[in-house]
Structure formats: structure tokens, C-alpha cells
Write a protein that holds these residues in place. Structure first.
Motif, PDB file in Angstrom:
ATOM      1  N   LEU A  84       0.110  -1.464   3.212  1.00 47.60           N
ATOM      2  CA  LEU A  84      -0.427   0.048   3.160  1.00 47.60           C
ATOM      3  C   LEU A  84       0.821   0.791   2.476  1.00 47.60           C
ATOM      4  O   LEU A  84       0.640   1.719   1.751  1.00 47.60           O
ATOM      5  CB  LEU A  84      -0.995   0.312   4.325  1.00 47.60           C
ATOM      6  N   ILE A  85       1.904   0.556   3.194  1.00 51.23           N
ATOM      7  CA  ILE A  85       2.962   1.416   2.810  1.00 51.23           C
ATOM      8  C   ILE A  85       3.395   1.176   1.259  1.00 51.23           C
ATOM      9  O   ILE A  85       3.572   2.098   0.312  1.00 51.23           O
ATOM     10  CB  ILE A  85       4.139   1.261   3.748  1.00 51.23           C
ATOM     11  N   LYS A  86       2.997  -0.056   0.824  1.00 53.23           N
ATOM     12  CA  LYS A  86       3.750  -0.625  -0.312  1.00 53.23           C
ATOM     13  C   LYS A  86       2.679   0.049  -1.442  1.00 53.23           C
ATOM     14  O   LYS A  86       2.992   0.454  -2.533  1.00 53.23           O
ATOM     15  CB  LYS A  86       3.685  -1.965  -0.463  1.00 53.23           C
ATOM     16  N   PHE A  87       1.477  -0.049  -0.888  1.00 52.51           N
ATOM     17  CA  PHE A  87       0.373   0.501  -1.917  1.00 52.51           C
ATOM     18  C   PHE A  87       0.496   2.143  -2.033  1.00 52.51           C
ATOM     19  O   PHE A  87       0.077   2.707  -3.074  1.00 52.51           O
ATOM     20  CB  PHE A  87      -0.994   0.011  -1.605  1.00 52.51           C
ATOM     21  N   GLN A  88       0.911   2.657  -0.900  1.00 51.69           N
ATOM     22  CA  GLN A  88       0.939   4.105  -0.986  1.00 51.69           C
ATOM     23  C   GLN A  88       1.991   4.726  -1.729  1.00 51.69           C
ATOM     24  O   GLN A  88       1.784   5.366  -2.840  1.00 51.69           O
ATOM     25  CB  GLN A  88       1.118   4.634   0.497  1.00 51.69           C
TER      26      GLN A  88
END
Length: 620
Positions: free
Chosen positions: A591-595
Motif C-alpha cells: 500500500l505504501i509502495k502504490f501510494q
């Protein structure tokens, strides 16, 4: 290639990141959903512009959202669940059966046997006391009643297993129908090859898993493929639209069609149905043997698969226990009555013998009748033996036909000088006469030994057996009645009046010779013939110990298998979860990566926006 193409590139990144965030969020929210398969977004670079200096990229494209489903790991898990359910159900039922035969120090059939022979011993010690006869009758009632109860409880358990079997077959059909409906929905939804019905496939997996616990299944899915999204994501996907589900070669789901399992009660009683499969030509195939694991297989292994047509089965663990209990009861009745027949009576009349014609050999009627001979004795009122005769039994012996060998009636009634005193008026045939009467309508007959007209009264007859089991098998003089565990009981006359119990061989009061033989019977070895386990030689109590030990051994074996299957199942579930289960830490990291990807794509758009503003400012 213009500045607006750069704007489209940034927009494609925003869209891809947004879908990745949505998919990751969906994974996180379904983390506690047992049957949810985590999903991943497959991205692919858009085809670039082909220029002489090299291709110019046009951004990214979301190709598919796929399940992280490893078909190989999934099939291992369903197989392990099938085996686990099989042994789990058997363990449950066998433990219940074991609890029905506790045989504790002060309870159970084994203790009943001890009390029964102790009562015979007390009676032999005090044959003149009427109270001892009452005690003996009560001990006999308790023993036979507990044997009846044990058999009936086994039958009750079998009936319960059968009722659950019928319900489980209905459940299999219902699940198969639901799977066929899901297949129809998948065919409709996935007409566009880029659309995946992931949630429907999860639902189908859930139904397959439920089905695997009920029976062994094989699912065939075309277009199985392997794809690696990331370095740790090598999986085998089931993206095919053709689907077949079968039970050991019997197809129950074919795409959107399902073929139910049906039940046949035509040749059975008491609701013991046999599962069958109906072909296109309406012919039937018995599929009992097709169930090899799962709850249904366990039920059939316990209940039995092959019916006799009389409400019983030729196989099954419960059948084995009932057969062994029947063998125990029948031998107890036969040997008790064989000894009891040595007590003098005014006459002897056998049970009604089913399908025993004049020329039926005794050993064909009952394999418990053995080669050898028995001795017929005649007593007078003073207790003296006035005549006796040995009658032989072999494989050709019948009750009343001498065309192929000897017969009981002929050997009994033969004018023979038994005493060797050249007196033809004081032999067995002078005191008693043998008659066999067969009724062809009821197909039953009985043999009787009754006084002759020459000596109509004042004499008594007794049979001392020498291993043939003749008198005990035919019920010529009975202390116990019945021929099975369900029917064993005290003789009706004795049950109504304990004063009729005899203790001696001669008609003299106070004789205890026969009662002593009855006490010694507990230490003798006899033949036990079980339809399931065959013939064996044991003492009465020894065979009962074998019977209960066999149940305990089967239970221990199943428990051991269940422990093994539990370990295998835990391993296969962990393997499956490692591929398809949701890992919260991993999803939060994604999720952090896609954010960050979303923010970077947005940065592209803002940068292009500034470039456009600069161009507009230059124009002004």
C-alpha cells in the motif's frame, strides 16, 4: 509525440496506482475471510511509438486483476481435507462404539459372564436350593439382555450413520448444483478474456473445499497456466472456462450441467440406500465403491457398502462387530444347550428348522455341526442308564434320508442290540422313537425323540455330545434360546419358572453333574464362526475379549491415522495460505509502495501542467 502524450502517461500511472491501491485495500479488508484468495494487479507497458532513434513509451496499462491461486497447492489441500474428514468421522463413531463396551471391573458383558458362571457354580454346590435357581435365572437374564442391548446399540449406530449418509448425499448434490450455476455465471462474465470472475472462483473453491470434506473429488480445469508476477509469486492459475468435477471417474459437474447422485432402496430394508449413477440410457451404476475418502467413504466403511437385501450388509466395520457378537452369542447358546441336553428329559423336540428337508445334510444347514458322534442315553426313574447308543455325524449325514449316507432318524430307530444282551426289547429304539416332520408350505421342520408305545412312561432321554454340537445347534433341550446376539435369551419355559432348571444328568434329585459340566464349560475352547472374520477357536470369555480388543484396535488405528492426517492437513493448509492467504504486513508494505507510485504519477501530471503553463505564458 507531444506534451499531451506526457499528460496521458501520467494519467495512466494514476489509474494503475489507483487500481493497485483498491486491490490492496480489498485484500486487507478480506484478511479474515477464510476462503478469500489474495489478488494482484498485472501491469503492462503500453506499446510505444517506434522512432528511428528508439521507441518512446506511452505509459502503463492494467492488463488483469488475478488471484494468487496455486492449483497444485489447492488440490493437495482438498485431498488432505478429504482424508482428514474420513478418519475424523471414523474416530468419532468408533469412539462411541468403544464406549458402549466399557467392560470395567464391575460392569459390562465380561463381568456378566463371570457372574453367570459363578451362579452356575453356586447352583452346582447347592442343587436342592430353589433360591439358587432364581439367582441363576437372574444372572442369565442380565447376561443375555446386555448382549441384546449391545447388538441393538450397534444397529442404532449403523442406522444413525445411514441417516447422516442420506443427508450427506443430498448435500453433495446441492453443492454440485451450486458449482454448476457458478460455472454458468463465469461463462457469461468471462466472455471478455480480460475480465476475471475472481470472487466467483473463490466461491467455487469454497464449495470444492466443502465437497472434498464429504468425498474424494477430481476437478479438471482447462487452460491451467503458470505465471510469475514477482520473484516470490510463481503460481499455477486456473483461468480456464471449461470445468469438470468427478468422483473417481463419475462426472457430477460438467460445465454448467450437473448430474446428481441418486439412491436406490429397492433391495434393502430399514432405509439402507445404495448410491448409484444414472447414465444417459437410464441404466444404473452402483457407485458405492467409488467413494474412497471423505465423510461418505467413512460412513460406507462403517455402515457397509454391499447389502444382503435383508437389512444387513456383507461388509463394514459395524457389520464385523455385529457378526463377531453374533458368533459369540451363537456359540454360547449352542455349547450351553449341548451340555444342558445331557440332563434327562421325558422327551426332546428341536427348534423349527428353516429349509431343512429330509435330505439336507446337517453340515450344509449349519457349519457349526462337526464330524464325530453323540451318545443318546436312556435313564429309568432310579437314575440308571438302561440303554445307550452312539450316533455318528459326517458330511453326508441328514435328518431323514439314507440315499447318500446315514440319517439321524434311521440310526436312532434302527433295531439294534445296543446292550449286547441278545434282548431286542431293551434298546434305545424300544424306549424312544425319532420322527422328523417337514412342512413344505412353511419350509420348516423339526425332529423329536418321544417315548414309544412299548414304554410310554417312566423313562428319560439325554444326549451327551462329543463335539458334534448336534443337540445344541438344533435346540433339542434348551437352557438358552435364540441363535444370534439380538435374539439370545433364557428358554421361555425356564424364564417363566426357574424351578424347571435342571442341574443333574440323571432324573434324581440332588444330582449336580450337568451343572458341574456347565461350570467347567468356561475353561473349554470352542469353535466360533463369524461371517466377517471366519472361524476361530477360543474360550467363551477369550472370544469376547477378542471381540472387544478388535474394536479397541480399530479405534486406536484410526486415531493414529487421524493424527497423521491432521499433520498433513496442517502442512498443506499452511502451504496454501503462504500462496493465497493475505499477509497484512505485506499488503501494508504494498500500500505504501502504490501510494508512492500514485504520488509520483501525480507529480508527472503537475510537471506537465507547469510545462503547459509555461507555453501559454510564452504565447502571451
Amino acid at each position: 509525440m507531444g506534451i499531451f502524450d506526457s499528460l496521458y502517461i501520467g494519467n495512466s500511472g494514476l489509474n494503475a496506482a489507483q487500481i493497485q491501491i483498491q486491490t490492496t485495500g480489498n485484500n486487507i479488508t478480506n484478511a479474515n475471510n477464510e476462503f478469500y484468495t489474495r489478488q494482484r494487479v498485472i501491469q503492462q507497458a503500453r506499446e510505444g511509438l517506434h522512432r528511428a532513434g528508439g521507441d518512446i513509451g506511452l505509459g502503463t496499462n492494467v492488463q488483469q486483476i488475478v488471484r494468487m491461486h496455486d492449483e497444485y497447492a489447492y488440490q493437495k489441500m482438498t485431498s488432505s481435507y478429504s482424508n482428514l474428514s474420513d478418519t475424523g468421522y471414523k474416530e468419532q463413531i468408533l469412539t462411541e462404539i468403544t464406549n458402549r463396551f466399557p467392560d470395567l471391573a464391575d460392569s459390562g458383558i465380561f463381568q456378566d459372564l463371570k457372574d453367570y458362571y459363578a451362579a452356575w457354580n453356586d447352583y452346582a454346590s447347592n442343587p436342592a436350593e430353589a433360591s439358587q435357581k432364581t439367582v441363576l435365572l437372574n444372572a442369565t437374564r442380565i447376561l443375555t439382555n446386555d448382549i441384546n442391548t449391545a447388538y441393538n446399540e450397534l444397529e442404532e449406530i449403523r442406522s444413525t450413520v445411514n441417516e447422516q449418509f442420506l443427508l450427506t448425499i443430498e448435500e453433495v448434490n446441492e453443492i454440485a448444483k451450486q458449482i454448476s450455476e457458478i460455472n454458468a455465471d463465469l461463462q457469461r462474465i468471462e466472455i471478455n478474456t480480460s475480465v476475471n470472475g475472481n470472487d466467483l472462483r473463490d466461491k467455487r473453491d469454497e464449495l470444492e473445499l466443502r465437497l472434498s470434506k464429504l468425498t474424494n473429488i477430481d476437478s479438471f480445469k482447462e487452460d491451467i497456466s503458470s505465471r510469475t508476477l514477482y520473484k516470490d509469486d510463481a503460481t499455477i492459475y486456473d483461468m480456464g472456462r471449461n470445468y469438470t468435477l468427478s468422483i473417481n471417474g463419475i462426472t457430477i459437474v460438467d460445465g454448467s450441467n450437473y448430474h446428481p447422485i441418486k439412491l436406490n432402496t429397492e433391495f434393502t430394508e430399514n432405509g439402507y440406500a445404495v448410491p448409484y449413477y444414472e447414465l444417459n440410457d437410464e441404466s444404473r451404476i452402483d457407485i458405492s465403491a467409488r467413494f474412497t475418502s471423505g465423510k461418505i467413504a467413512a460412513m460406507l466403511d462403517l455402515r457397509g457398502r454391499v447389502p444382503n437385501g435383508d437389512g444387513s450388509f456383507t461388509d463394514g466395520l459395524i457389520t464385523k462387530y455385529q457378526d463377531n457378537l453374533d458368533a459369540f452369542a451363537k456359540t454360547l447358546v449352542t455349547q450351553t444347550n449341548s451340555i444342558y441336553a445331557s440332563s434327562a428329559s421325558t422327551e426332546m423336540v428341536s427348534d423349527y428348522l428353516k429349509d431343512v428337508k429330509d435330505d439336507t445334510t446337517l453340515q450344509n444347514f449349519d457349519s457349526g455341526i462337526k464330524d464325530g458322534e453323540f451318545t443318546v442315553k436312556v435313564y429309568n426313574t432310579q437314575g440308571q442308564v438302561v440303554a445307550q447308543r452312539n450316533i455318528a455325524i459326517n458330511a453326508a449325514t441328514t435328518l431323514n434320508d439314507i440315499t447318500r449316507g446315514n440319517s439321524i432318524v434311521n440310526d436312532f430307530n434302527m433295531n439294534k442290540d445296543d446292550n449286547g444282551d441278545n434282548n431286542n426289547t431293551n434298546d434305545l429304539d424300544d424306549y424312544f422313537k425319532a420322527v422328523y416332520a417337514y412342512d413344505p408350505i412353511s419350509k420348516t421342520g423339526n425332529i423329536s425323540f418321544k417315548p414309544t408305545d412299548r414304554h410310554p412312561s417312566g423313562y428319560f432321554i439325554a444326549i451327551e455330545d462329543n463335539g458334534t454340537n448336534f443337540a445344541g445347534t438344533l435346540g433339542l433341550s434348551k437352557f438358552l434360546d435364540g441363535q444370534s446376539a439380538a435374539s439370545i435369551r433364557p428358554d421361555d419355559d425356564i424364564n417363566h419358572d426357574s424351578a424347571l432348571i435342571k442341574g443333574g444328568k440323571s432324573p434324581l434329585a440332588g444330582d449336580n453333574e450337568m451343572a458341574n459340566d456347565m461350570v467347567n464349560m468356561q475353561n473349554q475352547r470352542f469353535y466360533f464362526n463369524s461371517l466377517s472374520t471366519g472361524e476361530s477357536t477360543e474360550t467363551i470369555s477369550g472370544y469376547y475379549r477378542y471381540f472387544t480388543t478388535d474394536i479397541a484396535s480399530d479405534t486406536a488405528s484410526v486415531k493414529s491415522q487421524h493424527v497423521t492426517n491432521t499433520a498433513i492437513n496442517n502442512t498443506s493448509v499452511q502451504e496454501w495460505q503462504s500462496v493465497s492467504g493475505v499477509n497484512i504486513d505485506e499488503e501494508l508494505s504494498n500500500l505504501i509502495k502504490f501510494q508512492s507510485s500514485y504520488g509520483a504519477a501525480a507529480k508527472i501530471i503537475t510537471t506537465v501542467e507547469r510545462m503547459l503553463q509555461t507555453l501559454l505564458d510564452l504565447k502571451q
